[in-house]
Design a protein around this motif. Structure first.
Motif, short mmCIF file in Angstrom:
data_model
loop_
_atom_site.label_atom_id
_atom_site.label_comp_id
_atom_site.label_asym_id
_atom_site.label_seq_id
_atom_site.Cartn_x
_atom_site.Cartn_y
_atom_site.Cartn_z
N ASP A 78 0.87 -1.17 0.00
CA ASP A 78 0.00 0.00 0.00
C ASP A 78 0.91 1.23 0.00
O ASP A 78 1.56 1.53 1.00
CB ASP A 78 -0.91 -0.01 1.22
CG ASP A 78 -1.96 1.10 1.18
OD1 ASP A 78 -1.91 1.95 0.28
OD2 ASP A 78 -2.83 1.11 2.07
N ALA A 79 0.99 1.92 -1.14
CA ALA A 79 1.93 3.03 -1.29
C ALA A 79 1.17 4.30 -1.67
O ALA A 79 0.15 4.26 -2.35
CB ALA A 79 2.96 2.70 -2.36
N GLY A 80 1.72 5.44 -1.24
CA GLY A 80 1.11 6.73 -1.55
C GLY A 80 0.24 7.22 -0.41
O GLY A 80 0.35 6.78 0.73
N SER A 81 -0.68 8.13 -0.72
CA SER A 81 -1.59 8.68 0.28
C SER A 81 -2.73 7.71 0.53
O SER A 81 -2.81 6.65 -0.09
CB SER A 81 -2.14 10.03 -0.19
OG SER A 81 -3.10 9.83 -1.22
N ARG A 82 -3.61 8.06 1.45
CA ARG A 82 -4.81 7.24 1.69
C ARG A 82 -6.04 7.89 1.05
O ARG A 82 -7.16 7.54 1.34
CB ARG A 82 -5.04 7.05 3.19
CG ARG A 82 -3.91 6.28 3.87
CD ARG A 82 -3.77 4.90 3.27
NE ARG A 82 -2.65 4.15 3.82
CZ ARG A 82 -1.43 4.11 3.28
NH1 ARG A 82 -1.19 4.79 2.17
NH2 ARG A 82 -0.47 3.41 3.83
N GLU A 83 -5.81 8.82 0.15
CA GLU A 83 -6.90 9.53 -0.51
C GLU A 83 -7.55 8.64 -1.57
O GLU A 83 -6.87 7.91 -2.29
CB GLU A 83 -6.37 10.80 -1.17
CG GLU A 83 -7.44 11.70 -1.74
CD GLU A 83 -6.86 13.00 -2.27
OE1 GLU A 83 -7.59 13.71 -2.99
OE2 GLU A 83 -5.69 13.29 -1.97
N THR A 84 -8.88 8.70 -1.65
CA THR A 84 -9.63 7.95 -2.65
C THR A 84 -9.86 8.83 -3.87
O THR A 84 -10.36 9.95 -3.74
CB THR A 84 -10.97 7.48 -2.09
OG1 THR A 84 -10.75 6.62 -0.98
CG2 THR A 84 -11.77 6.74 -3.14
N VAL A 136 -1.32 3.49 -4.69
CA VAL A 136 -1.25 2.20 -5.39
C VAL A 136 -1.31 1.09 -4.35
O VAL A 136 -0.48 1.04 -3.44
CB VAL A 136 0.03 2.06 -6.23
CG1 VAL A 136 0.00 0.72 -6.98
CG2 VAL A 136 0.19 3.23 -7.20
N ARG A 137 -2.30 0.23 -4.51
CA ARG A 137 -2.37 -0.97 -3.66
C ARG A 137 -2.18 -2.19 -4.54
O ARG A 137 -2.81 -2.32 -5.58
CB ARG A 137 -3.72 -1.03 -2.92
CG ARG A 137 -3.83 -0.02 -1.81
CD ARG A 137 -5.10 -0.19 -1.01
NE ARG A 137 -6.28 0.16 -1.78
CZ ARG A 137 -7.52 -0.01 -1.36
NH1 ARG A 137 -7.76 -0.56 -0.18
NH2 ARG A 137 -8.54 0.35 -2.11
N HIS A 153 -4.86 1.49 -8.82
CA HIS A 153 -4.25 2.82 -8.82
C HIS A 153 -5.34 3.87 -8.64
O HIS A 153 -6.23 4.01 -9.49
CB HIS A 153 -3.53 3.06 -10.15
CG HIS A 153 -2.44 2.07 -10.44
ND1 HIS A 153 -1.12 2.35 -10.23
CD2 HIS A 153 -2.49 0.81 -10.94
CE1 HIS A 153 -0.38 1.31 -10.59
NE2 HIS A 153 -1.19 0.35 -11.01
N GLU A 154 -5.27 4.61 -7.54
CA GLU A 154 -6.23 5.68 -7.27
C GLU A 154 -5.76 6.96 -7.96
O GLU A 154 -4.64 7.43 -7.72
CB GLU A 154 -6.33 5.93 -5.76
CG GLU A 154 -6.83 4.75 -4.95
CD GLU A 154 -8.34 4.61 -4.97
OE1 GLU A 154 -9.02 5.51 -5.52
OE2 GLU A 154 -8.82 3.62 -4.41
N LEU A 155 -6.62 7.53 -8.80
CA LEU A 155 -6.28 8.70 -9.60
C LEU A 155 -7.20 9.87 -9.28
O LEU A 155 -8.42 9.69 -9.19
CB LEU A 155 -6.39 8.38 -11.09
CG LEU A 155 -5.74 7.08 -11.58
CD1 LEU A 155 -6.04 6.88 -13.06
CD2 LEU A 155 -4.25 7.06 -11.31
N ARG A 156 -6.63 11.06 -9.14
CA ARG A 156 -7.46 12.25 -8.93
C ARG A 156 -8.09 12.70 -10.24
O ARG A 156 -9.23 13.18 -10.27
CB ARG A 156 -6.62 13.37 -8.33
CG ARG A 156 -7.44 14.64 -8.06
CD ARG A 156 -6.60 15.75 -7.45
NE ARG A 156 -6.26 15.47 -6.08
CZ ARG A 156 -5.02 15.32 -5.62
NH1 ARG A 156 -4.00 15.41 -6.45
NH2 ARG A 156 -4.78 15.09 -4.35
#
Length: 232
Positions: A105-111, A151-152, A170-173
């Motif tokens: 689990d890398a990066g922020s925890r933002e969805t 990225v999880r 991959h969570e993308l804004r």
């Protein structure tokens, strides 16, 4: 065997037959998801509409651990589904269902509003090399982009609908980040080049989704409200 403290997800794709879209969405939002959010170990759910790839819809259930799938309550849902669940599952197309154990689990925890999902069928002899590339080179380079939020990575525990052994979410804004220079660099790193000629590498599954709903379990909602510590 699995680590009882490791987060996991259920990842399931499907699409309704022509003329049943409204029924499909009503079933998911008022029956399928609420029944699971009431169970211990189910902490959240999200639904997505495909912008690229098929089937048309994806549901992800967040699990505290894989043990959430061994409770009496979950077994009862699986063995004695509601009438509408039984009907819908008998008519949907493109059904897939994967149980995935988190390995990174890398990066922020933002969805993000958008999700890029990638799946690979990695032969056992290439798993170490694959993990070195994805976790050690590819993910850090992607996260250099401001709108590449998180990225999880997951290992498939059980699966129905494809040959996949590994998933990355991959969570993308924004969608524009898919065309960013950071992503272009991440797709041409030296560790990637060592794998690029492998036949399995080019047969990955790729989907791009837009989020359409988000749900949390009653206990998770209660814990986020000041002064509320339990739900009767």
């Amino acid at each position: 065997m699995h680590d009882p403290l490791t987060p996991a997800i259920l990842f399931s794709q499907m699409e309704p037959p022509a003329g049943r879209s409204s029924d499909f969405h009503e079933w998911y939002e008022t029956d399928h998801i609420p029944a699971r959010m009431a169970l211990p170990g189910f902490s959240g759910a999200r639904r997505y509409r495909a912008l690229q790839g098929s089937p048309d819809y994806l549901a992800i259930y967040e699990l505290d651990t894989l043990d959430a799938l061994t409770t009496d309550g979950y077994r009862a849902l699986k063995t004695t589904p509601s009438a509408v669940t039984e009907e819908m599952l008998s008519i949907v197309n493109g059904f897939t269902r994967y149980t995935l154990r988190q390995i990174e689990d890398a990066g922020s925890r933002e969805t993000g509003d958008y999700l890029s999902a990638v799946a690979f069928a990695v032969p056992d002899e290439h798993v170490a090399e694959f993990d070195e590339w994805y976790g050690g080179e590819h993910v850090p380079m992607l996260l250099e982009a401001d709108d590449w939020l998180r990225v999880r990575r997951y290992r498939v525990v059980s699966g129905e609908g494809g040959p996949w052994t590994h998933f990355a979410l991959h969570e993308l804004r924004t969608l524009d980040v898919m065309e960013s220079p950071e992503r272009a660099r991440a797709r041409s790193g030296p560790l990637r080049e060592r794998l690029a000629d492998q036949p399995w590498f080019g047969r990955s599954g790729r989907w791009l989704y837009e989020r359409i709903s988000t749900h949390a379990s009653p206990s998770r909602l209660a814990s986020s409200i000041p002064g509320v510590t339990d739900v009767a």
